[in-house]
Scaffold this active site. Sequence first.
Site, PDB file in Angstrom:
ATOM      1  N   HIS A 122     -28.062 -18.137   6.745  1.00 18.47           N
ATOM      2  CA  HIS A 122     -28.616 -17.410   5.812  1.00 18.47           C
ATOM      3  C   HIS A 122     -27.541 -17.563   4.322  1.00 18.47           C
ATOM      4  CE1 HIS A 122     -31.862 -16.103   8.136  1.00 18.47           C
ATOM      5  NE2 HIS A 122     -31.170 -15.760   9.229  1.00 18.47           N
TER       6      HIS A 122
ATOM      7  N   ARG B 138       5.698   1.850   6.266  1.00 19.47           N
ATOM      8  CA  ARG B 138       4.635   2.529   5.663  1.00 19.47           C
ATOM      9  C   ARG B 138       4.376   1.493   4.486  1.00 19.47           C
ATOM     10  NH1 ARG B 138       4.291   8.005   7.170  1.00 19.47           N
ATOM     11  NH2 ARG B 138       3.043   8.319   5.399  1.00 19.47           N
TER      12      ARG B 138
ATOM     13  N   LYS C 240      -6.983  -9.784   9.473  1.00 15.67           N
ATOM     14  CA  LYS C 240      -5.801  -9.943  10.127  1.00 15.67           C
ATOM     15  C   LYS C 240      -5.275 -11.152   9.409  1.00 15.67           C
ATOM     16  CE  LYS C 240      -4.681  -6.860  11.515  1.00 15.67           C
ATOM     17  NZ  LYS C 240      -5.747  -5.722  12.144  1.00 15.67           N
TER      18      LYS C 240
ATOM     19  N   CYS D 224       4.314   5.460   0.429  1.00 14.49           N
ATOM     20  CA  CYS D 224       5.373   6.592   0.130  1.00 14.49           C
ATOM     21  C   CYS D 224       5.666   7.073   1.529  1.00 14.49           C
ATOM     22  CB  CYS D 224       4.975   7.608  -0.771  1.00 14.49           C
ATOM     23  SG  CYS D 224       4.752   6.881  -2.330  1.00 14.49           S
TER      24      CYS D 224
ATOM     25  N   GLU E  54     -12.624  -8.666  12.449  1.00 13.97           N
ATOM     26  CA  GLU E  54     -11.078  -8.110  12.590  1.00 13.97           C
ATOM     27  C   GLU E  54     -10.173  -9.520  12.440  1.00 13.97           C
ATOM     28  OE1 GLU E  54      -9.270  -5.686  12.259  1.00 13.97           O
ATOM     29  OE2 GLU E  54      -7.742  -5.830  13.853  1.00 13.97           O
TER      30      GLU E  54
ATOM     31  N   TRP F  91       5.391   3.528  -3.037  1.00 12.58           N
ATOM     32  CA  TRP F  91       4.454   2.677  -3.217  1.00 12.58           C
ATOM     33  C   TRP F  91       3.479   2.946  -4.579  1.00 12.58           C
ATOM     34  CZ3 TRP F  91      -0.907   2.221  -3.079  1.00 12.58           C
ATOM     35  CH2 TRP F  91      -1.604   1.020  -2.648  1.00 12.58           C
TER      36      TRP F  91
ATOM     37  N   ASN G 284       4.853  12.280  -2.702  1.00 14.68           N
ATOM     38  CA  ASN G 284       3.641  11.303  -2.115  1.00 14.68           C
ATOM     39  C   ASN G 284       2.334  11.875  -2.678  1.00 14.68           C
ATOM     40  OD1 ASN G 284       1.999   9.518  -0.867  1.00 14.68           O
ATOM     41  ND2 ASN G 284       2.636  10.343   1.338  1.00 14.68           N
ATOM     42  N   GLY G 285       1.254  10.764  -3.091  1.00 13.49           N
ATOM     43  CA  GLY G 285       0.033  11.459  -3.356  1.00 13.49           C
ATOM     44  C   GLY G 285      -0.188  11.058  -5.083  1.00 13.49           C
TER      45      GLY G 285
ATOM     46  N   LYS H 284       1.097   1.019   5.211  1.00 11.84           N
ATOM     47  CA  LYS H 284       0.665   1.327   6.706  1.00 11.84           C
ATOM     48  C   LYS H 284      -0.395   2.589   6.748  1.00 11.84           C
ATOM     49  CE  LYS H 284       0.405   1.246  11.056  1.00 11.84           C
ATOM     50  NZ  LYS H 284      -0.317   0.142  11.659  1.00 11.84           N
TER      51      LYS H 284
ATOM     52  N   GLU I 139      -4.611 -10.387   5.565  1.00 16.70           N
ATOM     53  CA  GLU I 139      -3.548  -9.367   5.466  1.00 16.70           C
ATOM     54  C   GLU I 139      -2.135  -9.945   5.353  1.00 16.70           C
ATOM     55  OE1 GLU I 139      -3.927  -5.134   7.169  1.00 16.70           O
ATOM     56  OE2 GLU I 139      -4.747  -6.474   8.450  1.00 16.70           O
TER      57      GLU I 139
END
Length: 614
Positions: free
Chosen positions: A507, A27, A488, A2, A484, A75, A101-102, A609, A491
Amino acid sequence: MCGIVGYVGPQSAQNVVVDGLRRLEYRGYDSAGVALVADGKIASAKKEGKLANLEAVLAADPLPTSGTGIGHTRWATHGAPNDVNAHPHLSDSGRVALVHNGIIENFASLRSELEVDGITMTSETDTEVVAHLLGREVDNGADIADALRTVCGRLEGAFTLVAVDAQAPGRVVAARRNSPLVVGLGDGENFLGSDVAAFIEHTRQAVELGQDQMVEITADSWTVTDFAGQPAEATVYHVDWDLSAAQKDGFDWFMRKEIHEQPRALADTLLGRHAEDGSLTLDEIRIPASELRSIQRIVIIGCGTAHYAGMVAKYAIEHWTRIPCEVELASEFRYRDPIVGPQTLVVAISQSGETADTLMAIRYAQEQGSKVLAICNTNGSTIPREADAVIYTHAGPEIGVASTKGFLTQVLACYLLGLYLAQVKNTKFGDEIAAVMAELQTMPDKVQEVLDAQQQVLDLAAEFADNPSVLFLGRHAGYPVALEGALKLKELAYIHAEGFAAGELKHGPIAVIDQDLPVFVVVPPQGRDMLHDKTVSNIQEIRARGAKTIVLAEADDDKVAPYADVMIGLPKVSTLLQPLVATVPLQIFACELATVKGHDVDQPRNLAKSVTVE
Ligand code: F6R
């Protein structure tokens, strides 16, 4: 997550707000809207999808001219991303418009109360409830600022609320709890934004708001109070990056630009870390050395990529300081009743400084008596403001949703912290610390070398564009690099990718290996024989099962070369610092593969974001 913009001044509020929303697009959002105060009424428009959809609505059906407005990119949390649930939400009488927002955690009981009062909800959002509560207050004669104050007192959860009242032109009021909001100070105009990107093209003077504070802006005033209406302290600061930092500069993606900015970001993060006598100084650490000496344990917390930076840090910090160090997901930390106290240093890593999980975790740690040190890239954000100490990374604004320069500079800041603690606790000699610092100074050039050799990775991304799955393996500090690399790819390319510790292969994960699976392996430098040779054995195991091996190793590593289908040569660095160079090809790989697949690299689906809700 948001984006929020507010404006009062002589310019067209609609233009300022929509431009601000565009700067906040990074964002992550799925609908957008604006509301203006004009002729004693609220005029508003909102639309599902990208900002272009809202702009089309505004072009087809223009709103009246106004110098007072608010805007929002949503969002979705409560309710689907559609036109009705998009913000702004209006009060029952249409007099108040609100963006939020929230998450309002007690919204169900508030909603029932309003329904008993005869108000019918039109959306599925928690926000609409707040709009009606505000409307009820102003309809009963309250001033909009007093109304917001009263309503905030009834809300549980996290919120930034920004509201306008049709009968109060030239005023925008806002409140924040656990969710970001900054004020931009212009000349005869003032701004509100979720972050400074919202107004950076108009002003670089900003005010950071504290927890449970309210602000009212007019064209030539700004007033900060607490929720009880008492004047509150607020810090004015200068934003040290300019508009060009928030532009793509000829790159087609912010992410690609940010990958290429990494040498500079590392160099900037290293600047000014030496005292005249050659010792390491970290000016921002406000915890006295005597207190740091008594630290018995370090707990590093962060989410996603920041958590992986913490995993790299554990290897370095334990090695240099001999202080036991644990790394934990911030989202798990406070829910398991962790054992922390005055002799535990909690290190919170967050690029944005606003991640709700991390923020809640540091508050919990402070309640248990721990000191908290933040590693953060965003000046004035909540996490460094609430922490006892901070090391700022100087990466500049990170706009691409997937973190790149944020990660590398977080890792670097963790090294600096480890060396500083080693200096304070005398666990390393001064010349040993100086030697690592000298090697760190070479890292910007070494990362540049990796970037200069990127063509091989670009070709690889094109070759693997249709692969449904990719595996990443690493040992020691290479293990978080593997994680990482996988994150990436998930995403950005939306394909299955997993990172494993190379030693874990036998394993379980080895079962998924077949000739169709590309496997990236991060190989430690040759100097550390055991680590290196064990990883080479793992590569042989993979090759024996027909998988294609893409090996990231020192360019002259002859021991591994025979087992690599593709060898990505890395510059020579010591084992603990290798993540700074080894991560870069994996960032490029994910960015390019997603590009080849036609995805929006800067705004991957479903992602935000800055994750400002838990
Ligand atoms: C991954 C990514 C996220 C963030 C995470 C924490 O590319 O960007 O995993 O790392 O959401 O964000 P910050 O560092 O802002 O707390």
